[in-house]
Design a protein around this motif. Sequence first.
Motif, PDB file in Angstrom:
ATOM      1  N   GLU A 210      -0.306   4.871  -9.526  1.00 46.07           N
ATOM      2  CA  GLU A 210       1.336   4.992  -9.519  1.00 46.07           C
ATOM      3  C   GLU A 210       2.137   3.894  -9.125  1.00 46.07           C
ATOM      4  O   GLU A 210       3.077   3.599  -9.854  1.00 46.07           O
ATOM      5  CB  GLU A 210       1.525   6.311  -8.452  1.00 46.07           C
ATOM      6  N   ARG A 211       1.472   3.281  -8.026  1.00 49.50           N
ATOM      7  CA  ARG A 211       2.185   1.890  -7.559  1.00 49.50           C
ATOM      8  C   ARG A 211       2.183   0.901  -8.560  1.00 49.50           C
ATOM      9  O   ARG A 211       3.270   0.289  -8.812  1.00 49.50           O
ATOM     10  CB  ARG A 211       1.488   1.452  -6.305  1.00 49.50           C
ATOM     11  N   THR A 212       0.787   0.569  -9.249  1.00 50.57           N
ATOM     12  CA  THR A 212       0.958  -0.255 -10.288  1.00 50.57           C
ATOM     13  C   THR A 212       1.824  -0.007 -11.631  1.00 50.57           C
ATOM     14  O   THR A 212       2.649  -0.978 -11.890  1.00 50.57           O
ATOM     15  CB  THR A 212      -0.554  -0.268 -11.022  1.00 50.57           C
ATOM     16  N   ALA A 213       2.205   1.013 -11.902  1.00 50.15           N
ATOM     17  CA  ALA A 213       3.014   1.697 -12.939  1.00 50.15           C
ATOM     18  C   ALA A 213       4.248   1.243 -12.570  1.00 50.15           C
ATOM     19  O   ALA A 213       5.205   0.900 -13.395  1.00 50.15           O
ATOM     20  CB  ALA A 213       2.795   3.141 -13.166  1.00 50.15           C
TER      21      ALA A 213
ATOM     22  N   TYR B 109      -3.727  -3.658  -6.924  1.00 50.87           N
ATOM     23  CA  TYR B 109      -3.060  -4.320  -8.067  1.00 50.87           C
ATOM     24  C   TYR B 109      -3.904  -5.055  -8.774  1.00 50.87           C
ATOM     25  O   TYR B 109      -3.459  -5.932  -9.630  1.00 50.87           O
ATOM     26  CB  TYR B 109      -1.916  -5.192  -7.491  1.00 50.87           C
ATOM     27  N   ASP B 110      -5.202  -5.096  -8.523  1.00 51.11           N
ATOM     28  CA  ASP B 110      -5.946  -6.107  -9.061  1.00 51.11           C
ATOM     29  C   ASP B 110      -6.012  -5.991 -10.841  1.00 51.11           C
ATOM     30  O   ASP B 110      -6.112  -7.145 -11.554  1.00 51.11           O
ATOM     31  CB  ASP B 110      -7.523  -5.811  -8.729  1.00 51.11           C
TER      32      ASP B 110
ATOM     33  N   ALA C 190       0.825  -1.289  -0.028  1.00 53.34           N
ATOM     34  CA  ALA C 190       0.117   0.047  -0.092  1.00 53.34           C
ATOM     35  C   ALA C 190       0.836   1.183   0.109  1.00 53.34           C
ATOM     36  O   ALA C 190       0.259   2.276  -0.146  1.00 53.34           O
ATOM     37  CB  ALA C 190      -0.891   0.072   1.092  1.00 53.34           C
ATOM     38  N   ARG C 191       1.970   1.087   0.347  1.00 52.57           N
ATOM     39  CA  ARG C 191       3.017   2.302   0.363  1.00 52.57           C
ATOM     40  C   ARG C 191       4.328   2.113  -0.649  1.00 52.57           C
ATOM     41  O   ARG C 191       5.290   2.641  -0.527  1.00 52.57           O
ATOM     42  CB  ARG C 191       3.247   2.831   1.424  1.00 52.57           C
TER      43      ARG C 191
END
Length: 196
Positions: A97-100, A154-155, A87-88
């Motif tokens: 952004e995290r998925t990218a 992240y699904d 989550a961070r």
Amino acid sequence: MMRLIIASSNKGKLREYSQLLSPLGYEVVSAKEAGFDVEVEETGTTFAENSALKARAIHELSGECVLADDSGLCVDALDGAPGIYSARFGGLSTDAERTALLLEKLKDVPDEKRGAHFMCTICFIYSDGRELAVEGRVYGTIAHTPSGSNGFGYDPVFLYDGVSFADVDSDVKNSVSHRANALKALLEQLDKGENV
């Protein structure tokens, strides 16, 4: 209906728990809805430690039944990262952004090495303070591009049987997900003559 406080403010998680637990006779409420607007710092080094920290903090304040989970994505090619930092991940603030960032880190990783699993641990605390701890996993692979508009986190890049978790129907996801598997394990424990 028996009230059960979910120690989370994550709307996606709360929706999933409500879908999974309401048919079983639980009135699922968030900690905030129950009047406990606290952020518990996740200082544990494992999913189990973090779920217990959250559950104990809300149980101490409420004296009611509490369920907390900690979950995340563990990618084989990244030695299990982002893991408890899902989550961070990268210090970024949005799912997109995290998925990218995840996809960027995996850009040169071939399909056969893109294995991953979602992990979920649940800590359930009875109103009298007894605790149950369970875990659930679901295995899949990481896609090269996001797909789908259902789900969260992240699904869109987690492929289960070749389809992203954001493309599958919520009923299907709720029957196979890491959260569903952890909850099944919890319900097996609760069914052993235990009354909440």
